[in-house]
Design a protein around this motif. Structure first.
Motif, short mmCIF file in Angstrom:
data_model
loop_
_atom_site.label_atom_id
_atom_site.label_comp_id
_atom_site.label_asym_id
_atom_site.label_seq_id
_atom_site.Cartn_x
_atom_site.Cartn_y
_atom_site.Cartn_z
N MET A 1 7.23 -7.53 50.54
CA MET A 1 7.33 -7.87 49.12
C MET A 1 6.20 -7.20 48.33
N THR A 2 6.54 -6.72 47.15
CA THR A 2 5.52 -6.27 46.20
C THR A 2 5.18 -7.46 45.31
N THR A 3 3.91 -7.79 45.22
CA THR A 3 3.49 -8.96 44.44
C THR A 3 2.80 -8.50 43.15
N ILE A 4 3.22 -9.09 42.03
CA ILE A 4 2.66 -8.74 40.73
C ILE A 4 1.97 -9.96 40.15
N THR A 5 0.70 -9.84 39.85
CA THR A 5 -0.02 -10.89 39.14
C THR A 5 0.09 -10.61 37.66
N VAL A 6 0.57 -11.58 36.91
CA VAL A 6 0.93 -11.36 35.51
C VAL A 6 -0.18 -10.72 34.70
N GLY A 7 -1.39 -11.19 34.83
CA GLY A 7 -2.48 -10.66 34.02
C GLY A 7 -2.92 -9.26 34.39
N ASP A 8 -2.40 -8.73 35.51
CA ASP A 8 -2.86 -7.43 35.99
C ASP A 8 -1.99 -6.26 35.54
N VAL A 9 -0.87 -6.54 34.86
CA VAL A 9 0.02 -5.45 34.44
C VAL A 9 0.19 -5.48 32.93
N PRO A 10 0.38 -4.32 32.29
CA PRO A 10 0.63 -4.30 30.84
C PRO A 10 1.89 -5.07 30.48
N THR A 11 1.95 -5.59 29.27
CA THR A 11 3.10 -6.37 28.83
C THR A 11 4.40 -5.58 28.95
N ALA A 12 4.37 -4.30 28.61
CA ALA A 12 5.59 -3.50 28.67
C ALA A 12 6.14 -3.42 30.09
N LYS A 13 5.25 -3.29 31.07
CA LYS A 13 5.69 -3.23 32.47
C LYS A 13 6.19 -4.59 32.94
N HIS A 15 7.52 -6.83 31.03
CA HIS A 15 8.80 -6.96 30.34
C HIS A 15 9.91 -6.31 31.16
N GLY A 16 9.63 -5.13 31.71
CA GLY A 16 10.61 -4.43 32.53
C GLY A 16 10.97 -5.19 33.79
N TYR A 17 9.98 -5.78 34.45
CA TYR A 17 10.25 -6.58 35.64
C TYR A 17 11.13 -7.79 35.30
N LEU A 18 10.80 -8.47 34.21
CA LEU A 18 11.57 -9.66 33.82
C LEU A 18 13.02 -9.32 33.53
N LEU A 19 13.23 -8.26 32.73
CA LEU A 19 14.59 -7.90 32.36
C LEU A 19 15.37 -7.30 33.52
N GLY A 20 14.66 -6.63 34.42
CA GLY A 20 15.33 -6.06 35.57
C GLY A 20 15.75 -7.10 36.59
N ALA A 21 15.03 -8.21 36.67
CA ALA A 21 15.30 -9.23 37.68
C ALA A 21 16.21 -10.34 37.18
N ILE A 22 16.12 -10.67 35.88
CA ILE A 22 16.84 -11.83 35.35
C ILE A 22 18.05 -11.34 34.58
N GLY A 23 19.20 -11.44 35.19
CA GLY A 23 20.42 -10.95 34.55
C GLY A 23 21.60 -11.17 35.48
N PRO A 24 22.80 -10.93 35.01
CA PRO A 24 23.12 -10.48 33.65
C PRO A 24 22.83 -11.57 32.61
N ARG A 25 22.41 -11.13 31.44
CA ARG A 25 22.06 -12.05 30.37
C ARG A 25 23.11 -11.96 29.26
N PRO A 26 23.67 -13.11 28.81
CA PRO A 26 24.63 -13.06 27.70
C PRO A 26 23.98 -12.53 26.44
N ILE A 27 24.79 -12.05 25.53
CA ILE A 27 24.30 -11.41 24.31
C ILE A 27 24.69 -12.23 23.09
N ALA A 28 23.68 -12.59 22.31
CA ALA A 28 23.93 -13.21 21.00
C ALA A 28 23.92 -12.11 19.95
N PHE A 29 25.06 -11.82 19.39
CA PHE A 29 25.16 -10.82 18.33
C PHE A 29 24.99 -11.61 17.03
N ALA A 30 23.74 -11.64 16.55
CA ALA A 30 23.35 -12.59 15.50
C ALA A 30 23.48 -11.97 14.11
N SER A 31 24.26 -12.63 13.28
CA SER A 31 24.44 -12.24 11.88
C SER A 31 23.68 -13.19 10.98
#
Length: 290
Positions: A1-13, A15-31
């Motif tokens: 396993m690769t372990t990531i400590t939240v405070g050790d990585v930039p927010t953008a990276k 963000h990529g881990y979160l979106l890559g792991a948690i899905g599929p995510r429904p889409i709210a097309f908000a008007s």
């Protein structure tokens, strides 16, 4: 396993881990609308249903990671506490993606994406007529989760009225899960089509795509080109030049034959072949050829 400590990585990276792991995510097309009544339309994949009594949907317009600014949607629901959450199906996914382009404040994303504004019955924001299910909601609470780039803002949306396309209903009056043909967000450019699997949608340009509203009328109103085709065509910064089109025509004898027959439907069919391969520039050269 690769372990990531939240405070050790930039927010953008992160963000990529979160979106890559948690899905599929429904889409709210908000008007939404602003205080002047100007419409805004934007998709959010931080979204789900959280209660049936009362019926509560929550979506989260996050602060932008790169510069800590907020989306127009969030500004709008703070001042006009209403929203229509439109469900996205496969037939409109490219137009939905195009609408996520960061157009200037006051620009109408319905027009840019070639979608139809439909008057709501209980709230001010417009419904997306092409959406298979539309929820008219009042915003009951907005819960900020932080003040830095990447922080979410939970928009609690109480459903007041639901509109469902009649052909989606089964014999018992429920929504047929095969017919609704929903799409969901995954990491990077990837989406999931509920009844078929994964597919890729190129991200909108960092510069502004021309949008469907700036297309020649004979293309925008075509009976051959689908909404997804128009969404792809709108995601281009500039149209090809006359010289680029002439060179393209000169290199394709099949295209020259179609042009000599003056068969518009055949021309558009050839453009659709390029669009199926995500070759938007070649599709435009075909459509603008003379």
């Amino acid at each position: 396993m690769t372990t990531i400590t939240v405070g050790d990585v930039p927010t953008a990276k992160l963000h990529g881990y979160l979106l890559g792991a948690i899905g599929p995510r429904p889409i709210a097309f908000a008007s939404t609308v602003d205080v002047e009544g100007r419409p805004n339309l934007s998709p959010f994949s931080f979204f789900n249903v959280f209660s049936a009594n009362p019926p509560i949907l929550i979506f989260s317009p996050a602060r932008r990671v790169r510069n800590n600014t907020v989306k127009h949607t969030l500004e709008n629901v703070k001042t006009v506490k209403e929203v229509v959450i439109n469900i996205v199906d496969y037939a409109m996914v490219q137009q939905m993606s195009l609408s996520s382009t960061e157009y200037p404040e006051g620009e109408n994303e319905f027009k840019k994406a070639g979608l139809t504004m439909q008057t709501s019955e209980l709230v001010k924001p417009f419904r997306v007529a092409e959406s298979p299910v539309q929820f008219e909601c009042k915003v009951t609470k907005i819960e900020p989760l932080g003040t830095e780039g990447g922080a979410g803002n939970l928009v609690f949306s109480e459903v007041l009225k639901i509109h469902v396309r009649t052909d989606l209903l089964d014999a018992e009056g429920g929504i047929d899960q095969h017919k609704i043909d929903q799409v969901a967000r995954m990491g990077g450019n990837w989406y999931s089509r509920a009844n078929q699997g994964m597919f890729e949608v190129p991200k909108p340009l960092s510069t502004l795509g021309i949008g469907v509203d700036r297309m020649p009328a004979h293309i925008r109103l075509s009976k051959t080109l689908s909404g997804n085709d128009l969404g792809l065509l709108g995601n281009i910064e500039r149209l090809p030049s006359k010289k680029e089109i002439e060179d393209f025509v000169a290199s394709d004898h099949v295209l020259r034959g179609i042009l000599s027959s003056d068969d518009r439907a055949q021309l558009e069919a050839k453009a659709k072949v390029y669009l199926a391969k995500q070759d938007v520039e070649s599709a435009w050269k075909v459509l603008l050829a003379k």
